[in-house]
Scaffold this motif. Structure first.
Motif, PDB file in Angstrom:
ATOM      1  N   GLN A 175      -2.104 -13.863   8.519  1.00 24.94           N
ATOM      2  CA  GLN A 175      -1.268 -12.540   9.096  1.00 24.94           C
ATOM      3  C   GLN A 175      -0.579 -11.589   8.122  1.00 24.94           C
ATOM      4  N   VAL A 176      -1.443 -10.609   7.958  1.00 23.09           N
ATOM      5  CA  VAL A 176      -1.651  -9.094   6.866  1.00 23.09           C
ATOM      6  C   VAL A 176      -0.459  -8.000   7.296  1.00 23.09           C
ATOM      7  N   LEU A 177       0.687  -8.185   6.513  1.00 27.22           N
ATOM      8  CA  LEU A 177       1.651  -7.155   6.523  1.00 27.22           C
ATOM      9  C   LEU A 177       1.633  -6.243   5.224  1.00 27.22           C
ATOM     10  N   VAL A 178       1.944  -5.043   5.743  1.00 26.35           N
ATOM     11  CA  VAL A 178       1.640  -3.601   4.583  1.00 26.35           C
ATOM     12  C   VAL A 178       2.900  -3.778   4.328  1.00 26.35           C
ATOM     13  N   THR A 179       3.176  -3.082   3.083  1.00 26.12           N
ATOM     14  CA  THR A 179       4.255  -2.911   3.281  1.00 26.12           C
ATOM     15  C   THR A 179       4.373  -1.633   1.940  1.00 26.12           C
ATOM     16  N   HIS A 180       5.572  -1.181   1.641  1.00 24.59           N
ATOM     17  CA  HIS A 180       6.285  -0.175   0.305  1.00 24.59           C
ATOM     18  C   HIS A 180       5.720   1.370   0.879  1.00 24.59           C
ATOM     19  N   LEU A 181       5.335   1.300   1.870  1.00 22.58           N
ATOM     20  CA  LEU A 181       4.706   2.799   2.283  1.00 22.58           C
ATOM     21  C   LEU A 181       5.851   3.696   2.529  1.00 22.58           C
ATOM     22  N   LYS A 182       5.083   4.826   1.288  1.00 23.50           N
ATOM     23  CA  LYS A 182       5.829   6.163   1.089  1.00 23.50           C
ATOM     24  C   LYS A 182       6.115   7.068   2.432  1.00 23.50           C
ATOM     25  N   PRO A 183       7.259   7.411   2.264  1.00 24.17           N
ATOM     26  CA  PRO A 183       7.684   7.489   3.866  1.00 24.17           C
ATOM     27  C   PRO A 183       7.294   8.729   4.143  1.00 24.17           C
ATOM     28  N   ALA A 184       6.324  10.037   3.355  1.00 22.25           N
ATOM     29  CA  ALA A 184       6.097  11.267   3.521  1.00 22.25           C
ATOM     30  C   ALA A 184       4.899  10.849   4.118  1.00 22.25           C
ATOM     31  N   ASP A 185       3.905   9.810   3.842  1.00 24.46           N
ATOM     32  CA  ASP A 185       2.680   9.813   4.278  1.00 24.46           C
ATOM     33  C   ASP A 185       2.837   8.136   5.371  1.00 24.46           C
ATOM     34  N   SER A 186       4.017   7.664   5.899  1.00 20.65           N
ATOM     35  CA  SER A 186       3.906   6.448   6.714  1.00 20.65           C
ATOM     36  C   SER A 186       3.036   6.107   7.388  1.00 20.65           C
ATOM     37  N   GLU A 187       2.326   7.052   8.444  1.00 21.78           N
ATOM     38  CA  GLU A 187       2.423   6.721   9.718  1.00 21.78           C
ATOM     39  C   GLU A 187       1.101   7.081   9.327  1.00 21.78           C
ATOM     40  N   LEU A 188       0.003   8.279   8.652  1.00 23.96           N
ATOM     41  CA  LEU A 188      -1.165   8.330   8.075  1.00 23.96           C
ATOM     42  C   LEU A 188      -1.562   7.153   7.447  1.00 23.96           C
ATOM     43  N   THR A 189      -1.018   6.547   6.238  1.00 28.26           N
ATOM     44  CA  THR A 189      -1.510   5.362   5.484  1.00 28.26           C
ATOM     45  C   THR A 189      -2.077   4.164   7.015  1.00 28.26           C
ATOM     46  N   LYS A 207      -0.695   2.851 -10.713  1.00 23.97           N
ATOM     47  CA  LYS A 207      -1.213   0.996 -10.169  1.00 23.97           C
ATOM     48  C   LYS A 207      -0.157  -0.039  -8.741  1.00 23.97           C
ATOM     49  N   HIS A 208      -1.276   1.563  -7.572  1.00 24.16           N
ATOM     50  CA  HIS A 208      -0.305   0.757  -6.241  1.00 24.16           C
ATOM     51  C   HIS A 208      -2.207   0.973  -5.278  1.00 24.16           C
ATOM     52  N   PHE A 209      -1.944   0.500  -4.101  1.00 26.85           N
ATOM     53  CA  PHE A 209      -3.181   0.205  -3.257  1.00 26.85           C
ATOM     54  C   PHE A 209      -2.919   1.452  -2.418  1.00 26.85           C
ATOM     55  N   CYS A 210      -3.915   1.824  -1.702  1.00 29.40           N
ATOM     56  CA  CYS A 210      -4.223   2.743  -1.190  1.00 29.40           C
ATOM     57  C   CYS A 210      -5.058   2.456  -0.189  1.00 29.40           C
ATOM     58  N   PRO A 211      -5.227   2.865   1.186  1.00 35.25           N
ATOM     59  CA  PRO A 211      -6.084   1.807   1.990  1.00 35.25           C
ATOM     60  C   PRO A 211      -7.674   1.378   1.406  1.00 35.25           C
ATOM     61  N   LEU A 212      -8.525   2.768   1.015  1.00 35.17           N
ATOM     62  CA  LEU A 212      -9.429   2.995   0.300  1.00 35.17           C
ATOM     63  C   LEU A 212      -9.020   1.185  -0.677  1.00 35.17           C
ATOM     64  N   THR A 213      -8.203   1.023  -1.506  1.00 37.77           N
ATOM     65  CA  THR A 213      -8.360  -0.067  -2.431  1.00 37.77           C
ATOM     66  C   THR A 213      -8.204  -1.474  -2.231  1.00 37.77           C
ATOM     67  N   LEU A 214      -6.650  -1.215  -0.991  1.00 34.41           N
ATOM     68  CA  LEU A 214      -6.362  -2.273   0.302  1.00 34.41           C
ATOM     69  C   LEU A 214      -7.871  -3.135   0.345  1.00 34.41           C
ATOM     70  N   THR A 216       0.908  -1.397   0.098  1.00 34.85           N
ATOM     71  CA  THR A 216      -0.274  -0.132   0.411  1.00 34.85           C
ATOM     72  C   THR A 216       0.842   1.300   0.226  1.00 34.85           C
ATOM     73  N   ALA A 217       0.960   1.521  -0.813  1.00 36.81           N
ATOM     74  CA  ALA A 217       2.347   2.786  -1.329  1.00 36.81           C
ATOM     75  C   ALA A 217       1.567   4.404  -0.927  1.00 36.81           C
ATOM     76  N   PHE A 218       0.235   4.721  -1.039  1.00 34.23           N
ATOM     77  CA  PHE A 218      -0.181   5.987  -0.717  1.00 34.23           C
ATOM     78  C   PHE A 218      -1.471   6.212  -0.229  1.00 34.23           C
ATOM     79  N   SER A 219      -1.308   6.980   0.805  1.00 32.04           N
ATOM     80  CA  SER A 219      -2.689   7.004   1.763  1.00 32.04           C
ATOM     81  C   SER A 219      -4.063   7.769   0.934  1.00 32.04           C
ATOM     82  N   ASN A 220      -5.241   7.921   1.465  1.00 30.76           N
ATOM     83  CA  ASN A 220      -5.986   7.747   0.839  1.00 30.76           C
ATOM     84  C   ASN A 220      -6.433   9.545   0.507  1.00 30.76           C
ATOM     85  N   ARG A 221      -5.598  10.755   0.465  1.00 30.51           N
ATOM     86  CA  ARG A 221      -5.616  11.797   0.001  1.00 30.51           C
ATOM     87  C   ARG A 221      -5.121  11.458  -1.333  1.00 30.51           C
TER      88      ARG A 221
END
Length: 254
Positions: free
Chosen positions: A216-230, A197-204, A183-188
């Protein structure tokens, strides 16, 4: 089997390292910047590299890896990928203009690196781990990987979005223990995520409704700028699925 997470970020800076996973000591899944933290001795023990796709964050350290350990091994490193990805590596990376063609030196009969074609659905059994290329949908041809020790299995989506064939494989894997999914991006950044063609929380979370077995689902590929928000957006809205963030240096036993 042990899967060590060398890098799982969607970017760099500070402690962030891009995608690379190490199975035991000898098998890499992708070769992002996390590879660079390994010692020279650890680098020389790598024998096999499985690439999901040709984007730089997944191959950045492959050229330097081969260059660093050439002459320190008795056998070439083998790089596994689909035909399209191998062709990109040959044409755009190991082409003498960007980096030497280690498939030709010191000579074609005994090179420092060799290529191995891995078709979608094909499996390789290495050191009692069966590695299978599974479907992924990205902006370039891509695959994910199923890693099966016989005891349990880990599935890695690679960079991918909605994909019914992927879920068919996930749900038919009876010994599945972990699902690593991007999940690379936040919903914004919803529109950007769709275009890239990456997931955001809504599409994930919409896709996770297709998961019908415990894992156990483990989320990877978070963009650093929005990793906590995502991650906040994922954890706020997820149902009864066990979800957490994949962490660098995490070790998964399977």
């Amino acid at each position: 089997m042990q899967l060590r997470i060398l890098g799982c970020s969607g970017g760099i800076g500070g402690a962030n390292r891009t995608t690379s996973f190490l199975i035991n000591d000898s098998i890499l899944i992708d070769a992002g910047t996390g590879v660079g933290d390994l010692s020279f001795s650890a680098l020389t023990r790598i024998e096999h590299v499985f690439i999901t796709h040709s984007h730089l964050d997944h191959i950045a350290c492959l050229p330097m890896l081969v260059d660093t350990i050439m002459g320190s091994r008795n056998a070439p490193i083998t790089v596994y990928a689909t035909e399209t990805t191998l062709n990109v590596l040959k044409k755009h990376i190991f082409n003498w203009a960007i980096w030497p063609d280690f498939n030709k030196i010191p000579n074609a009969k005994a090179p420092f690196m060799r290529y191995s074609l891995l078709e979608l659905g094909q499996s390789c059994c290495i050191d009692q781990c069966t590695i299978t290329a599974i479907p992924a949908v990205h902006t370039v041809p891509a695959v994910g990987y199923k890693l099966d020790s016989g005891k349990s299995a880990v599935i890695f989506s690679g960079d991918s979005v909605c994909n019914t064939e992927f879920w068919d494989i996930v749900n038919s894997t009876e010994n599945l223990s972990h699902l690593i999914i991007e999940t690379a991006f936040s919903n914004r950044e919803y529109e950007l995520a769709n275009a890239a063609k990456h997931f955001c929380p809504l599409t994930l979370l919409e896709q996770l409704k297709f998961l019908n077995r415990p894992a156990q689902v483990l989320v990877t590929h978070l963009k650093p700028a929005d990793s906590e928000l995502t991650m906040q957006e994922i954890l706020r809205d997820h149902s009864n699925i066990s979800i957490s963030r994949l962490e660098q240096n995490q070790i998964i036993t399977f």
